[in-house]
Design an enzyme around this catalytic site. Structure first.
Site, PDB file in Angstrom:
ATOM      1  N   GLN A  11      26.728  40.995  50.883  1.00  0.00           N
ATOM      2  CA  GLN A  11      27.376  40.584  52.028  1.00  0.00           C
ATOM      3  C   GLN A  11      26.044  39.963  52.631  1.00  0.00           C
ATOM      4  OE1 GLN A  11      30.782  43.257  53.265  1.00  0.00           O
ATOM      5  NE2 GLN A  11      30.170  41.884  54.851  1.00  0.00           N
ATOM      6  N   SER A  91      25.228  46.049  46.021  1.00  0.00           N
ATOM      7  CA  SER A  91      26.739  46.480  46.742  1.00  0.00           C
ATOM      8  C   SER A  91      27.628  45.464  46.090  1.00  0.00           C
ATOM      9  CB  SER A  91      26.195  46.166  47.990  1.00  0.00           C
ATOM     10  OG  SER A  91      27.397  46.764  49.071  1.00  0.00           O
ATOM     11  N   LEU A  92      28.229  44.700  46.977  1.00  0.00           N
ATOM     12  CA  LEU A  92      29.372  43.731  46.638  1.00  0.00           C
ATOM     13  C   LEU A  92      29.021  43.006  45.221  1.00  0.00           C
ATOM     14  CD1 LEU A  92      31.686  41.687  46.835  1.00  0.00           C
ATOM     15  CD2 LEU A  92      30.100  40.456  48.411  1.00  0.00           C
ATOM     16  N   ARG A 116      38.582  45.939  49.199  1.00  0.00           N
ATOM     17  CA  ARG A 116      37.294  46.836  49.464  1.00  0.00           C
ATOM     18  C   ARG A 116      36.970  46.341  50.937  1.00  0.00           C
ATOM     19  NH1 ARG A 116      31.680  45.776  48.436  1.00  0.00           N
ATOM     20  NH2 ARG A 116      30.433  48.027  48.051  1.00  0.00           N
ATOM     21  N   HIS A 201      28.218  52.005  53.021  1.00  0.00           N
ATOM     22  CA  HIS A 201      27.441  52.844  51.985  1.00  0.00           C
ATOM     23  C   HIS A 201      26.976  54.175  52.554  1.00  0.00           C
ATOM     24  CE1 HIS A 201      27.359  49.980  49.027  1.00  0.00           C
ATOM     25  NE2 HIS A 201      27.203  49.133  49.738  1.00  0.00           N
ATOM     26  N   GLN A 250      29.859  54.249  44.699  1.00  0.00           N
ATOM     27  CA  GLN A 250      29.035  53.261  45.527  1.00  0.00           C
ATOM     28  C   GLN A 250      29.506  52.987  46.863  1.00  0.00           C
ATOM     29  OE1 GLN A 250      29.693  49.431  46.139  1.00  0.00           O
ATOM     30  NE2 GLN A 250      28.274  48.467  44.454  1.00  0.00           N
TER      31      GLN A 250
END
Length: 314
Positions: A11, A91-92, A116, A201, A250
């Site tokens: 992101q 991440s994403l 998500r 996170h 994650q």
């Protein structure tokens, strides 16, 4: 040339207009935007091309938009005969990497990351959580300051180990603010609150991780065709069961990007292509190891530069 890694952004890399030039020139871009729109039930293509930026910034829109762009970049490179030996994402971006490794179907992944994004936003109401980037301090100092701030003000942890000298913290608004003050006193070059809507996170994302686990139960997850590096472990993974468990973890655990890059390096990767919007990971990777070759593909211009490079080295 040694092994080739594709890495996919998370992101923050979104921008209005992204993907438009790819759509004008590549049928695969048109096809994937259409599939994304069908999966989501609204037009992410329109939002990517025309905005408004405020809508594109909403986590539930940002995540499918960046994933779609990243998968398009991957497919265009594939059409030109360029494919990775190993892959990973920040991440994403890990979801984009899993589509590239044929673990997830694209339409499943688009809907998953949309949900998500929703789950992450629902886990902590806007204004009650935040993140901050810390520049120029050792990880141990940051971890200690977060522990002190958690005791005195509210929960906060180091959540993104991006590159030497750049770590991101996340938690309750009060916890993050207290940690930022402690880290400034400890000599941080910069300690900046980030313009994000949730503490990604951090342990506060546990409700999102639980909801995500239920969604992952509904989709097909295959063994990876090429190794994928996990943000949660920082290690390579190929087995469907392990990938699924690591994806759930994650959501409410730190992203170990330095470990991810070092693992891909140990696997033999010396050339990294960032597929998708922005050049954030190119920057991180240079800070992790200047000897790595890093390039990106986010539009026709950067695609041409990357293709020219591969023509020269092959």
């Amino acid at each position: 040339m040694n092994k080739l890694a594709f890495v996919f952004p998370g992101q923050g890399a979104q921008a209005v207009g992204m993907g438009k030039d790819f759509c004008e020139q590549y049928d695969v871009a048109k096809k994937l935007f259409q599939q994304a729109d069908e999966a989501l039930g609204y037009s992410i293509r329109e939002m990517c091309f025309e905005g408004p930026a405020e809508d594109l910034k909403l986590t539930a829109n940002t995540q499918p938009a960046i994933l779609t762009m990243s998968v398009i970049a991957n497919e265009i490179l594939k059409e030109h005969g360029i494919q990775p030996d190993v892959t990973g994402g920040h991440s994403l971006g890990e979801y984009s990497a899993l589509v590239a490794a044929d673990v997830l179907d694209f339409q499943d992944a688009v809907l998953l990351v949309h949900k998500r994004g929703q789950f992450m936003q629902e886990a902590v109401p806007v204004g009650q959580g935040g993140m901050a980037a810390i520049i120029g301090l050792a990880d141990e100092v940051i971890v200690d300051a977060c522990a002190k701030a958690t005791e005195n003000a509210g929960e906060v942890q180091a959540v993104n180990f991006n590159c030497p000298g750049q770590t991101v913290i996340a938690g309750t608004t009060a916890g993050v603010e207290a940690a930022v003050e402690l880290l400034k006193e400890a000599g941080a070059k910069k300690a900046v609150i980030l313009p994000v809507s949730a503490p990604f996170h951090s342990t506060l994302m546990k409700p999102a991780a639980e909801k995500l686990a239920a969604e992952l139960d509904k989709v097909t997850i295959r063994d990876a065709k090429i190794p994928v590096v996990s943000n949660f472990t920082g290690e390579l993974e190929t087995k469907a069961e392990e990938i699924k468990a690591n994806l759930v973890a994650q959501a409410d655990h730190p992203v170990k990007w330095i470990d991810c890059v070092n693992t891909m390096k140990a696997f033999g990767a010396d050339t990294f292509v960032e597929a998708g919007p922005g050049k954030t990971l190119c920057g991180f990777n240079r800070r992790i190891d200047k000897a790595l070759t890093s390039m990106n593909v986010e539009n026709l211009e950067s695609l041409q530069k990357t293709l020219d490079y591969f023509k020269e080295v092959r």
